[in-house]
Design a protein around this motif. Structure first.
Motif, mmCIF file in Angstrom:
data_model
loop_
_atom_site.group_PDB
_atom_site.id
_atom_site.type_symbol
_atom_site.label_atom_id
_atom_site.label_comp_id
_atom_site.label_asym_id
_atom_site.label_seq_id
_atom_site.Cartn_x
_atom_site.Cartn_y
_atom_site.Cartn_z
ATOM 1 N N ASP A 21 0.828 -1.199 0.000
ATOM 2 C CA ASP A 21 0.000 0.000 0.000
ATOM 3 C C ASP A 21 0.868 1.257 0.000
ATOM 4 O O ASP A 21 2.088 1.186 -0.186
ATOM 5 C CB ASP A 21 -0.989 -0.024 1.177
ATOM 6 N N ASP A 53 -7.357 1.488 3.047
ATOM 7 C CA ASP A 53 -8.633 1.955 3.588
ATOM 8 C C ASP A 53 -8.840 1.350 4.965
ATOM 9 O O ASP A 53 -8.574 0.153 5.190
ATOM 10 C CB ASP A 53 -9.784 1.549 2.665
ATOM 11 N N ARG A 54 -9.310 2.170 5.882
ATOM 12 C CA ARG A 54 -9.472 1.726 7.251
ATOM 13 C C ARG A 54 -10.511 0.611 7.346
ATOM 14 O O ARG A 54 -11.609 0.708 6.791
ATOM 15 C CB ARG A 54 -9.879 2.889 8.155
#
Length: 345
Positions: free
Chosen positions: A46, A65-66
């Motif tokens: 990432d 993304d969380r």
């Protein structure tokens, strides 16, 4: 002539590119970490360099993304990263998330070359990105043990790390750049202190001494893990990463082809020349026993992966792409052992 690595493990070409020293990413405090936004068929990272894991709900990573928590972390060096897997979906973290312990997302929290202290630092630096955590599984041990061979380097009482000779050599160059003319100043009294040595001692420490030192460092860092995890309610567990030479005397047929070729092509000598009896079955057993006893004193769950893998695999099973990293099947069986040993759902 086609090499065995090209025939049996073509994905390793992606990892060799990923670990190109000319592209190494240096970070404050941590020293080095994975290349960010790396893309290949075998490995992808990432925006921060964390490898992407895969589970039933899709991909996930610490810098992506969380994810709604709680999550679980697989912490360590190149084994945690999944070096050798053919895809991101075949790493230990992905196999835990998708098959063996799928009730929570699993995030890969590791990088090649990290020692026990750097694993802890990685968590300290990026904990703020994580949702709630309920499990932290550390699968590690070899890097901290083998760095015990590096003696004669002044690391200020801390743990030696990979490439630290290069680091101290560059720091000495920097010292020399700022050195005073004639190395004196009017206010200085007494001789200038000597620069720290950067050359490893010719005397190699005993294997027993290396085990004692590695266990001590690991337990010191586990104390910090426990303090930090207490605030999150997460359980911390430790698993000794299995080496091929710690697991069995005779490798599987595919492993033997690969190991022999690595020894023939290595610029650093054969495995035995580099590590001696550190890579023996006796050392693996002694190290596992010492770590298990030390973890028990701290009430930290410990997984002796060596004995567990010996129980659930056959001598002919192809588990390793090299002596320290696993095939997709190897990652899957290690994930199975972790899930069963730690009773992960």
């Amino acid at each position: 002539m086609v090499r065995q690595t090209e025939l049996l493990t073509p994905q390793l070409s992606d990892y060799l590119d990923f670990l190109d020293r000319g592209e190494m990413r240096y970070l404050p405090y941590l020293m080095y970490f994975n290349r960010p936004n790396y893309r290949s068929a075998a490995i992808n990272t990432d925006r921060l360099g964390f490898r992407i894991s895969h589970g039933p709900s899709g991909p996930g990573s610490a810098g992506g993304d969380r994810i709604e928590g709680p999550v679980r972390l697989l912490v360590g060096g190149s084994v945690s990263l999944g070096y050798g897997a053919t895809t991101d979906a075949a790493t230990i973290a992905s196999r835990l998330w998708s098959k063996h312990a799928p009730s929570r997302p699993w995030l890969t929290f590791g990088a090649p070359y990290l020692n026990s202290t750097q694993e802890l630092m990685l968590f300290m630096l990026y904990r703020h990105l994580l949702p709630p955590i309920d499990e932290i599984v550390i699968i590690s041990g070899f890097n901290t043990l083998v760095m015990g061979q590096l003696t004669g380097v002044d690391v200020g009482g801390q743990e030696p790390f990979f490439f630290c000779n290069e680091y101290f050599e560059k720091m000495q160059e920097l010292r020399a750049r700022y050195a005073e003319p004639a190395r004196t100043k009017r206010w200085r009294t007494g001789p200038r202190p000597p620069s720290p040595s950067v050359a490893p001692s010719a005397a190699r420490p005993t294997t027993a001494g290396m085990i004692e030192s590695a266990v001590g460092i690991t337990m010191r860092n586990l104390d910090s893990w426990l303090v930090m995890a207490a605030a999150t309610g997460a359980r911390v567990s430790f698993a000794l990463q299995p080496l091929a030479t710690w697991l069995r005397e005779t490798p599987a047929p595919q492993e033997k082809l690969l190991f022999d070729e690595f020894d023939e092509l290595s610029d650093y000598g054969t495995w035995e020349e580099r590590y001696g009896d550190v890579g023996s079955i006796a050392t693996g057993a002694a190290y596992a026993s010492a770590l298990g006893e030390a973890c028990a004193r701290k009430d930290v769950p410990f997984v002796d992966t060596l004995s567990r893998l010996a129980e659930v695999t056959k001598p002919s099973d192809w588990l390793f792409v090299d002596r320290g990293h696993y095939t997709d099947e190897g990652n899957d069986v290690v994930a199975q052992v972790l899930a069963e040993s730690l009773q992960l759902s």
